[in-house]
Design a protein around this motif. Structure first.
Motif, PDB file in Angstrom:
ATOM      1  N   ALA A  59       1.132  -1.159  -0.202  1.00 39.36           N
ATOM      2  CA  ALA A  59      -0.217  -0.163   0.018  1.00 39.36           C
ATOM      3  C   ALA A  59       0.451   1.301  -0.279  1.00 39.36           C
ATOM      4  O   ALA A  59       0.688   2.559  -0.612  1.00 39.36           O
ATOM      5  CB  ALA A  59      -1.403  -0.128   0.959  1.00 39.36           C
ATOM      6  N   MET A  60       1.884   0.851   0.585  1.00 36.28           N
ATOM      7  CA  MET A  60       2.672   2.631   0.968  1.00 36.28           C
ATOM      8  C   MET A  60       3.882   2.286   0.038  1.00 36.28           C
ATOM      9  O   MET A  60       4.756   3.492  -0.218  1.00 36.28           O
ATOM     10  CB  MET A  60       3.250   2.421   1.856  1.00 36.28           C
ATOM     11  N   GLY A  61       3.849   1.546  -1.218  1.00 39.45           N
ATOM     12  CA  GLY A  61       5.166   1.408  -2.248  1.00 39.45           C
ATOM     13  C   GLY A  61       6.591   0.931  -1.774  1.00 39.45           C
ATOM     14  O   GLY A  61       7.529   1.743  -1.958  1.00 39.45           O
ATOM     15  N   VAL A  62       6.457   0.567  -0.802  1.00 37.70           N
ATOM     16  CA  VAL A  62       7.978   0.070  -0.152  1.00 37.70           C
ATOM     17  C   VAL A  62       8.023  -1.761  -0.520  1.00 37.70           C
ATOM     18  O   VAL A  62       7.329  -2.024   0.191  1.00 37.70           O
ATOM     19  CB  VAL A  62       8.111   0.744   0.701  1.00 37.70           C
ATOM     20  N   PRO A  63       9.869  -1.879  -0.322  1.00 40.09           N
ATOM     21  CA  PRO A  63       9.905  -3.276   0.191  1.00 40.09           C
ATOM     22  C   PRO A  63       9.511  -3.300   2.044  1.00 40.09           C
ATOM     23  O   PRO A  63       9.360  -2.423   2.263  1.00 40.09           O
ATOM     24  CB  PRO A  63      11.618  -3.526  -0.457  1.00 40.09           C
ATOM     25  N   ILE A  64       9.240  -4.663   1.644  1.00 43.38           N
ATOM     26  CA  ILE A  64       8.944  -4.974   3.531  1.00 43.38           C
ATOM     27  C   ILE A  64      10.420  -4.776   4.105  1.00 43.38           C
ATOM     28  O   ILE A  64      10.651  -4.350   5.510  1.00 43.38           O
ATOM     29  CB  ILE A  64       8.483  -7.032   3.685  1.00 43.38           C
ATOM     30  N   SER A  65      10.905  -4.568   3.895  1.00 43.88           N
ATOM     31  CA  SER A  65      12.623  -4.951   4.112  1.00 43.88           C
ATOM     32  C   SER A  65      13.187  -3.224   4.874  1.00 43.88           C
ATOM     33  O   SER A  65      13.623  -2.944   5.893  1.00 43.88           O
ATOM     34  CB  SER A  65      14.129  -4.866   3.597  1.00 43.88           C
ATOM     35  N   PHE A  66      12.040  -1.639   4.642  1.00 38.02           N
ATOM     36  CA  PHE A  66      12.006  -0.728   4.720  1.00 38.02           C
ATOM     37  C   PHE A  66      11.919  -0.450   6.208  1.00 38.02           C
ATOM     38  O   PHE A  66      11.716   0.480   6.374  1.00 38.02           O
ATOM     39  CB  PHE A  66      10.997   0.065   3.781  1.00 38.02           C
ATOM     40  N   PHE A  67      10.397  -1.773   6.933  1.00 33.74           N
ATOM     41  CA  PHE A  67      10.559  -1.411   8.050  1.00 33.74           C
ATOM     42  C   PHE A  67      11.407  -2.235   8.579  1.00 33.74           C
ATOM     43  O   PHE A  67      11.067  -1.772  10.377  1.00 33.74           O
ATOM     44  CB  PHE A  67       9.102  -2.531   7.861  1.00 33.74           C
ATOM     45  N   PHE A  68      11.725  -2.612   8.356  1.00 31.20           N
ATOM     46  CA  PHE A  68      13.218  -2.726   9.205  1.00 31.20           C
ATOM     47  C   PHE A  68      14.735  -2.438   9.450  1.00 31.20           C
ATOM     48  O   PHE A  68      15.690  -2.217  10.067  1.00 31.20           O
ATOM     49  CB  PHE A  68      13.664  -4.498   9.077  1.00 31.20           C
ATOM     50  N   GLU A  69      15.004  -1.202   8.446  1.00 33.71           N
ATOM     51  CA  GLU A  69      15.836  -0.317   8.122  1.00 33.71           C
ATOM     52  C   GLU A  69      16.532  -0.136   9.650  1.00 33.71           C
ATOM     53  O   GLU A  69      15.303   0.538  10.135  1.00 33.71           O
ATOM     54  CB  GLU A  69      16.055   0.194   7.239  1.00 33.71           C
ATOM     55  N   GLY A  70      17.675   0.235  10.075  1.00 32.49           N
ATOM     56  CA  GLY A  70      18.724   0.668  11.363  1.00 32.49           C
ATOM     57  C   GLY A  70      18.526  -0.471  12.521  1.00 32.49           C
ATOM     58  O   GLY A  70      18.695   0.195  12.990  1.00 32.49           O
ATOM     59  N   LEU A  71      17.670  -1.735  11.621  1.00 36.16           N
ATOM     60  CA  LEU A  71      17.567  -3.007  12.813  1.00 36.16           C
ATOM     61  C   LEU A  71      19.811  -3.564  13.567  1.00 36.16           C
ATOM     62  O   LEU A  71      19.714  -3.521  14.623  1.00 36.16           O
ATOM     63  CB  LEU A  71      16.706  -3.853  13.469  1.00 36.16           C
ATOM     64  N   GLY A  72      19.386  -3.472  12.074  1.00 38.21           N
ATOM     65  CA  GLY A  72      20.801  -4.400  11.853  1.00 38.21           C
ATOM     66  C   GLY A  72      20.302  -6.120  12.555  1.00 38.21           C
ATOM     67  O   GLY A  72      19.464  -6.912  12.578  1.00 38.21           O
ATOM     68  N   GLY A  73      21.560  -6.364  12.835  1.00 39.07           N
ATOM     69  CA  GLY A  73      21.558  -7.746  13.663  1.00 39.07           C
ATOM     70  C   GLY A  73      21.364  -7.791  15.342  1.00 39.07           C
ATOM     71  O   GLY A  73      22.086  -8.614  15.770  1.00 39.07           O
ATOM     72  N   LYS A  74      20.858  -6.959  15.566  1.00 37.57           N
ATOM     73  CA  LYS A  74      20.971  -6.259  16.864  1.00 37.57           C
ATOM     74  C   LYS A  74      19.862  -7.383  17.894  1.00 37.57           C
ATOM     75  O   LYS A  74      18.823  -7.920  17.476  1.00 37.57           O
ATOM     76  CB  LYS A  74      20.574  -4.615  17.248  1.00 37.57           C
ATOM     77  N   SER A  75      20.227  -7.062  19.002  1.00 38.21           N
ATOM     78  CA  SER A  75      19.436  -7.755  20.135  1.00 38.21           C
ATOM     79  C   SER A  75      18.332  -7.188  20.167  1.00 38.21           C
ATOM     80  O   SER A  75      18.779  -6.048  20.224  1.00 38.21           O
ATOM     81  CB  SER A  75      20.078  -8.701  21.784  1.00 38.21           C
ATOM     82  N   GLY A  76      17.365  -7.565  21.007  1.00 40.73           N
ATOM     83  CA  GLY A  76      16.186  -6.745  21.669  1.00 40.73           C
ATOM     84  C   GLY A  76      17.084  -5.652  22.792  1.00 40.73           C
ATOM     85  O   GLY A  76      16.418  -4.055  22.369  1.00 40.73           O
ATOM     86  N   SER A  77      17.532  -5.806  23.175  1.00 44.49           N
ATOM     87  CA  SER A  77      18.158  -4.153  24.260  1.00 44.49           C
ATOM     88  C   SER A  77      19.197  -3.051  23.520  1.00 44.49           C
ATOM     89  O   SER A  77      18.774  -2.272  23.709  1.00 44.49           O
ATOM     90  CB  SER A  77      19.136  -5.113  25.457  1.00 44.49           C
ATOM     91  N   GLU A  78      19.648  -3.854  22.143  1.00 47.63           N
ATOM     92  CA  GLU A  78      20.465  -3.446  22.011  1.00 47.63           C
ATOM     93  C   GLU A  78      19.368  -2.284  20.586  1.00 47.63           C
ATOM     94  O   GLU A  78      20.228  -1.410  20.630  1.00 47.63           O
ATOM     95  CB  GLU A  78      21.725  -4.281  20.861  1.00 47.63           C
ATOM     96  N   ALA A  79      18.627  -2.968  19.608  1.00 46.98           N
ATOM     97  CA  ALA A  79      17.377  -2.837  19.026  1.00 46.98           C
ATOM     98  C   ALA A  79      17.001  -1.037  20.255  1.00 46.98           C
ATOM     99  O   ALA A  79      16.583  -0.244  19.299  1.00 46.98           O
ATOM    100  CB  ALA A  79      16.795  -3.288  18.545  1.00 46.98           C
ATOM    101  N   LYS A  80      16.889  -1.435  21.371  1.00 49.59           N
ATOM    102  CA  LYS A  80      16.258  -0.429  22.268  1.00 49.59           C
ATOM    103  C   LYS A  80      17.069   0.873  22.286  1.00 49.59           C
ATOM    104  O   LYS A  80      16.536   2.117  21.908  1.00 49.59           O
ATOM    105  CB  LYS A  80      15.641  -1.091  23.422  1.00 49.59           C
ATOM    106  N   GLU A  81      17.803   0.468  22.174  1.00 49.44           N
ATOM    107  CA  GLU A  81      19.515   1.487  21.999  1.00 49.44           C
ATOM    108  C   GLU A  81      19.298   2.495  21.841  1.00 49.44           C
ATOM    109  O   GLU A  81      18.924   3.583  20.897  1.00 49.44           O
ATOM    110  CB  GLU A  81      20.396   1.215  22.775  1.00 49.44           C
ATOM    111  N   THR A  82      19.144   1.823  19.950  1.00 47.26           N
ATOM    112  CA  THR A  82      19.418   2.103  18.814  1.00 47.26           C
ATOM    113  C   THR A  82      18.482   3.122  18.594  1.00 47.26           C
ATOM    114  O   THR A  82      18.364   4.377  18.110  1.00 47.26           O
ATOM    115  CB  THR A  82      19.514   1.573  17.822  1.00 47.26           C
TER     116      THR A  82
END
Length: 123
Positions: A59-82
């Motif tokens: 609906a928004m014209g982006v690949p699904i990967s767009f929604f995960f950009e910026g997370l990388g392979g971080k664990s939950g706590s690392e993702a929270k900090e980022t």
């Protein structure tokens, strides 16, 4: 408790929706759900299923990967900090600036970018 990845995905949904000038109601209609559900996704209160994320990305014209950009392979706590530290896109002023920037014709946008680069080097 909200999972940091769900919060990040929700922020990316809100960011993209805002960038394309779409309301929660418009996105909900395109996806076939109520706008309240979009609100819950955007705040991370509800987790977005894979099939629903597929519909939202379409609906928004982006690949699904767009929604995960910026997370990388971080664990939950690392993702929270980022997400907390580096999410300048959560700032409404920054979003308005980016939206305005992309509304400028490309040749003028390049000049503006170069000017900003020069000014930041001086500062």
């Amino acid at each position: 408790m909200k999972h940091p990845v769900d919060v990040h995905v929700g922020k990316r949904i809100r960011h993209r929706r805002w960038m394309v000038g779409m309301t929660q109601q418009q996105l909900a209609e395109r996806v076939g759900i109520k706008f309240q559900q979009i609100q819950k996704y955007e705040t991370g209160m509800n987790r977005v299923s894979a099939s629903r994320l597929w519909d939202i990305s379409d609906a928004m014209g982006v690949p699904i990967s767009f929604f995960f950009e910026g997370l990388g392979g971080k664990s939950g706590s690392e993702a929270k900090e980022t997400t907390v530290r580096g999410d300048f896109m959560a700032d409404k002023e920054a979003l308005e600036l980016v939206r305005s920037y992309y509304a400028i014709p490309e040749n003028q946008r390049r000049r503006l970018f170069e000017l900003a680069r020069v000014l930041s080097d001086v500062a």
